[in-house]
Design a protein around this motif. Structure first.
Motif, PDB file in Angstrom:
ATOM      1  N   LYS A   1       4.274  -8.453   7.256  1.00 30.44           N
ATOM      2  CA  LYS A   1       3.205  -9.346   7.725  1.00 30.44           C
ATOM      3  C   LYS A   1       1.830  -8.750   7.437  1.00 30.44           C
ATOM      4  O   LYS A   1       0.907  -9.458   7.048  1.00 30.44           O
ATOM      5  CB  LYS A   1       3.340  -9.601   9.231  1.00 30.44           C
ATOM      6  N   LEU A   2       1.700  -7.433   7.623  1.00 36.90           N
ATOM      7  CA  LEU A   2       0.421  -6.788   7.327  1.00 36.90           C
ATOM      8  C   LEU A   2       0.092  -6.918   5.835  1.00 36.90           C
ATOM      9  O   LEU A   2      -1.052  -7.223   5.465  1.00 36.90           O
ATOM     10  CB  LEU A   2       0.455  -5.326   7.755  1.00 36.90           C
ATOM     11  N   VAL A   3       1.070  -6.703   4.989  1.00 31.81           N
ATOM     12  CA  VAL A   3       0.858  -6.841   3.546  1.00 31.81           C
ATOM     13  C   VAL A   3       0.509  -8.286   3.207  1.00 31.81           C
ATOM     14  O   VAL A   3      -0.425  -8.546   2.442  1.00 31.81           O
ATOM     15  CB  VAL A   3       2.100  -6.350   2.768  1.00 31.81           C
ATOM     16  N   ASP A   4       1.235  -9.239   3.787  1.00 29.52           N
ATOM     17  CA  ASP A   4       0.984 -10.663   3.532  1.00 29.52           C
ATOM     18  C   ASP A   4      -0.406 -11.103   3.987  1.00 29.52           C
ATOM     19  O   ASP A   4      -0.968 -12.046   3.435  1.00 29.52           O
ATOM     20  CB  ASP A   4       2.035 -11.538   4.219  1.00 29.52           C
TER      21      ASP A   4
ATOM     22  N   ARG B   1      -3.467  -6.651   4.223  1.00 28.50           N
ATOM     23  CA  ARG B   1      -3.740  -5.355   4.852  1.00 28.50           C
ATOM     24  C   ARG B   1      -2.692  -4.318   4.451  1.00 28.50           C
ATOM     25  O   ARG B   1      -2.029  -3.726   5.304  1.00 28.50           O
ATOM     26  CB  ARG B   1      -3.761  -5.525   6.371  1.00 28.50           C
ATOM     27  N   PRO B   2      -2.525  -4.096   3.143  1.00 33.18           N
ATOM     28  CA  PRO B   2      -1.480  -3.154   2.708  1.00 33.18           C
ATOM     29  C   PRO B   2      -1.731  -1.720   3.172  1.00 33.18           C
ATOM     30  O   PRO B   2      -0.774  -1.002   3.470  1.00 33.18           O
ATOM     31  CB  PRO B   2      -1.493  -3.261   1.184  1.00 33.18           C
ATOM     32  N   ALA B   3      -2.977  -1.309   3.254  1.00 26.42           N
ATOM     33  CA  ALA B   3      -3.262   0.053   3.715  1.00 26.42           C
ATOM     34  C   ALA B   3      -2.854   0.218   5.177  1.00 26.42           C
ATOM     35  O   ALA B   3      -2.292   1.250   5.559  1.00 26.42           O
ATOM     36  CB  ALA B   3      -4.746   0.372   3.536  1.00 26.42           C
ATOM     37  N   THR B   4      -3.122  -0.802   5.990  1.00 24.76           N
ATOM     38  CA  THR B   4      -2.709  -0.755   7.388  1.00 24.76           C
ATOM     39  C   THR B   4      -1.183  -0.751   7.486  1.00 24.76           C
ATOM     40  O   THR B   4      -0.602  -0.033   8.307  1.00 24.76           O
ATOM     41  CB  THR B   4      -3.291  -1.951   8.172  1.00 24.76           C
ATOM     42  N   GLY B   5      -0.527  -1.545   6.636  1.00 24.10           N
ATOM     43  CA  GLY B   5       0.932  -1.559   6.612  1.00 24.10           C
ATOM     44  C   GLY B   5       1.506  -0.200   6.268  1.00 24.10           C
ATOM     45  O   GLY B   5       2.463   0.266   6.894  1.00 24.10           O
TER      46      GLY B   5
ATOM     47  N   GLY C   1      -2.389 -10.169  11.263  1.00 23.96           N
ATOM     48  CA  GLY C   1      -3.079  -9.121  10.526  1.00 23.96           C
ATOM     49  C   GLY C   1      -3.437  -7.917  11.373  1.00 23.96           C
ATOM     50  O   GLY C   1      -3.992  -6.950  10.868  1.00 23.96           O
ATOM     51  N   GLY C   2      -3.116  -7.952  12.671  1.00 20.06           N
ATOM     52  CA  GLY C   2      -3.431  -6.840  13.566  1.00 20.06           C
ATOM     53  C   GLY C   2      -2.358  -5.769  13.565  1.00 20.06           C
ATOM     54  O   GLY C   2      -1.223  -5.996  13.141  1.00 20.06           O
ATOM     55  N   PHE C   3      -2.717  -4.618  14.049  1.00 21.57           N
ATOM     56  CA  PHE C   3      -1.773  -3.505  14.129  1.00 21.57           C
ATOM     57  C   PHE C   3      -0.740  -3.829  15.206  1.00 21.57           C
ATOM     58  O   PHE C   3      -1.096  -4.174  16.324  1.00 21.57           O
ATOM     59  CB  PHE C   3      -2.507  -2.202  14.472  1.00 21.57           C
ATOM     60  N   PRO C   4       0.539  -3.706  14.905  1.00 19.36           N
ATOM     61  CA  PRO C   4       1.596  -4.069  15.849  1.00 19.36           C
ATOM     62  C   PRO C   4       1.863  -2.973  16.892  1.00 19.36           C
ATOM     63  O   PRO C   4       2.884  -2.292  16.876  1.00 19.36           O
ATOM     64  CB  PRO C   4       2.812  -4.304  14.946  1.00 19.36           C
TER      65      PRO C   4
END
Length: 151
Positions: free
Chosen positions: A110-113, A116-120, A52-55
């Motif tokens: 992975k962010l969406v899953d 965290r769709p906004a981060t994605g 869930g973290g920023f890649p």
């Protein structure tokens, strides 16, 4: 009446000649790709992304790779002609293997899953903007440095 040369079926000799000319290109792209992908993988092991973290590793890999592409293209087009295998080896192979669209897409998924769709979406946009900006800034800077260094 005969067909124009561009419409004729290639002969066995011309197909063999084409394969012989392209084999070194395919080989250097494969070798460069293996080197670039290995470097990218090593970076991802050194700088893992928590669930869930920023890649950040993929983000900076793509941005730095794009900057290097900008400088590389200026050098091989504006400074001096390179051997015919340099561009496929380094540009397509090494930098193509180092930068990664597939990992970028997986990171977004992975962010969406992980809810965290906004981060994605931010990652999607930020990578695109940063990568294009990196190419432009690096190529512009390389041209300015080269112009400044000329007598």
């Amino acid at each position: 009446m005969t067909a124009p040369e561009s419409l004729r079926a290639p002969t066995r000799a011309s197909r063999r000649s084409l394969r012989q000319r392209q084999a070194p290109v395919v080989a250097v792209v494969a070798l460069g790709g293996a080197l670039g992908a290995t470097a990218r993988y090593a970076l991802s092991l050194h700088w893992p992304t928590p669930p869930g973290g920023f890649p950040w590793a993929t983000f900076w890999t793509n941005v730095v790779g794009c900057a290097v592409i900008g400088v590389f293209m200026v050098v091989i087009t504006d400074v001096r002609a390179a051997h015919r295998l340099v561009r496929p080896f380094f540009g397509t192979g090494v930098l193509g293997g180092f930068t990664t669209f597939s990992t970028y897409a997986v990171d977004i998924q992975k962010l969406v899953d992980h809810g965290r769709p906004a981060t994605g979406l931010a990652y999607l946009a930020a990578t695109l903007i940063a990568a294009l900006t990196a190419v432009w800034l690096a190529s512009t800077a390389a041209r300015r440095v080269l112009k400044w260094r000329q007598p």
